[in-house]
Design an enzyme around this catalytic site. Sequence first.
Site, mmCIF file in Angstrom:
data_model
loop_
_atom_site.group_PDB
_atom_site.id
_atom_site.type_symbol
_atom_site.label_atom_id
_atom_site.label_comp_id
_atom_site.label_asym_id
_atom_site.label_seq_id
_atom_site.Cartn_x
_atom_site.Cartn_y
_atom_site.Cartn_z
ATOM 1 N N ILE A 152 -29.348 -25.367 -1.921
ATOM 2 C CA ILE A 152 -29.061 -23.941 -1.850
ATOM 3 C C ILE A 152 -29.564 -23.314 -3.145
ATOM 4 C CG2 ILE A 152 -27.312 -22.170 -1.540
ATOM 5 C CD1 ILE A 152 -27.669 -24.142 0.850
ATOM 6 N N LYS A 153 -30.439 -22.316 -3.004
ATOM 7 C CA LYS A 153 -31.029 -21.680 -4.186
ATOM 8 C C LYS A 153 -30.151 -20.521 -4.659
ATOM 9 C CE LYS A 153 -35.563 -21.247 -4.598
ATOM 10 N NZ LYS A 153 -36.975 -20.889 -4.288
ATOM 11 N N ILE A 154 -29.810 -20.570 -5.936
ATOM 12 C CA ILE A 154 -29.008 -19.519 -6.565
ATOM 13 C C ILE A 154 -29.764 -19.024 -7.793
ATOM 14 C CG2 ILE A 154 -26.843 -18.994 -7.746
ATOM 15 C CD1 ILE A 154 -25.512 -21.172 -6.080
#
Length: 372
Positions: free
Chosen positions: A139-141
């Site tokens: 998951i890209k944050i």
Amino acid sequence: MTDALKRLSDEGVAIWLDDLSRKRITSGNLGELIDEQHVVGVTTNPTIFQKAISSGDGYEQQLEDLASRGVTVEEAVRMITTADVRDAADILRPVFDATGGKDGRVSIEVDPRLAHNTRATVAEARQLAWLVDRPNTFIKIPATKAGLPGITEVIGKGISVNVTLIFSLERYRAVMDAYMAGLEKAAALGIDLSQIHSVASFFVSRVDTEVDKRLDSVGTDEAKELKSKAAIANARLAYQAYEEAFSSDRWKELERKGANAQRPLWASTGVKDPNLPDTLYVTELVTANTVNTMPEATLQATGDHGEITGDTVRSNYKDAQAVLDAIAKLGISYDDVVQVLEDEGVEKFEASWNDLLSSTEAELKRLAPKEA
């Protein structure tokens, strides 16, 4: 093709593709890149999805089904993007299994409009992990100030994270701190740290774009000599910071509990200046335990004529610092450059997301069942 991509991989650089589309999945192209060109991961972002879905290739049936169900445009976008990520993750699953979870990963980004909202970012990350439902997902944050505590919270829940939009050395150190804080939270909850992985996406080419523009404004011979050197210098010093952080006593304690180091990932590695060698941000950033995520054009160029000569990072820390010092002496503010790049990065992804919503909404209306 030469064996440059194999040599790059042998040097400890994981080769990831910075692109994804339904057509790339269904045509077998992604599988071919894995089998033939040493690709071991995929990254996506709102701009990539906007281009893929707007092209229309392979999305018609799903859009028609979604239109028939009368779903909202935001639900439609999430159903489409998570379907692509899920299918790509399945294709990469053998790599994931063979590397013990280190590679074989596909990244999907939280809604960029949430970049400055910590609580919403955490909720979105949990939702995406549930929707994709594959262990080999990142998951890209974004590494905004609001994103940092979000990274800690998400890692602390045992969700693997790709931290994106990192431009500055100070922010990168904060990202590594947030990662370790998340691991400490996870350990306190009894979560198996060996199952948590992370990469930190340090953006490269955009640094040269912004700094070179300012060097042109200075206009002196000294300024001209420094053009196209800032990005590589910045990335090399980031790796120095990585070596420092992941040799600390704090890290050693986490490592004893089974934790995995957060690898640096070189992002934005396609050259923006056509006068530069098209493999510049690959060949000059070769070092162990890193990832280089490349647009396909950069991947093909590296395979065709990239010159991989061994580690080009660890012996160059002193020269890298000298480059940034020289740029600062010309009155160019490093802090201002990296803040401008972060702000622009968030704005560009927001714009792409909004374009994606608009184009998807138009397709849903076109395909909606006509009233009798």
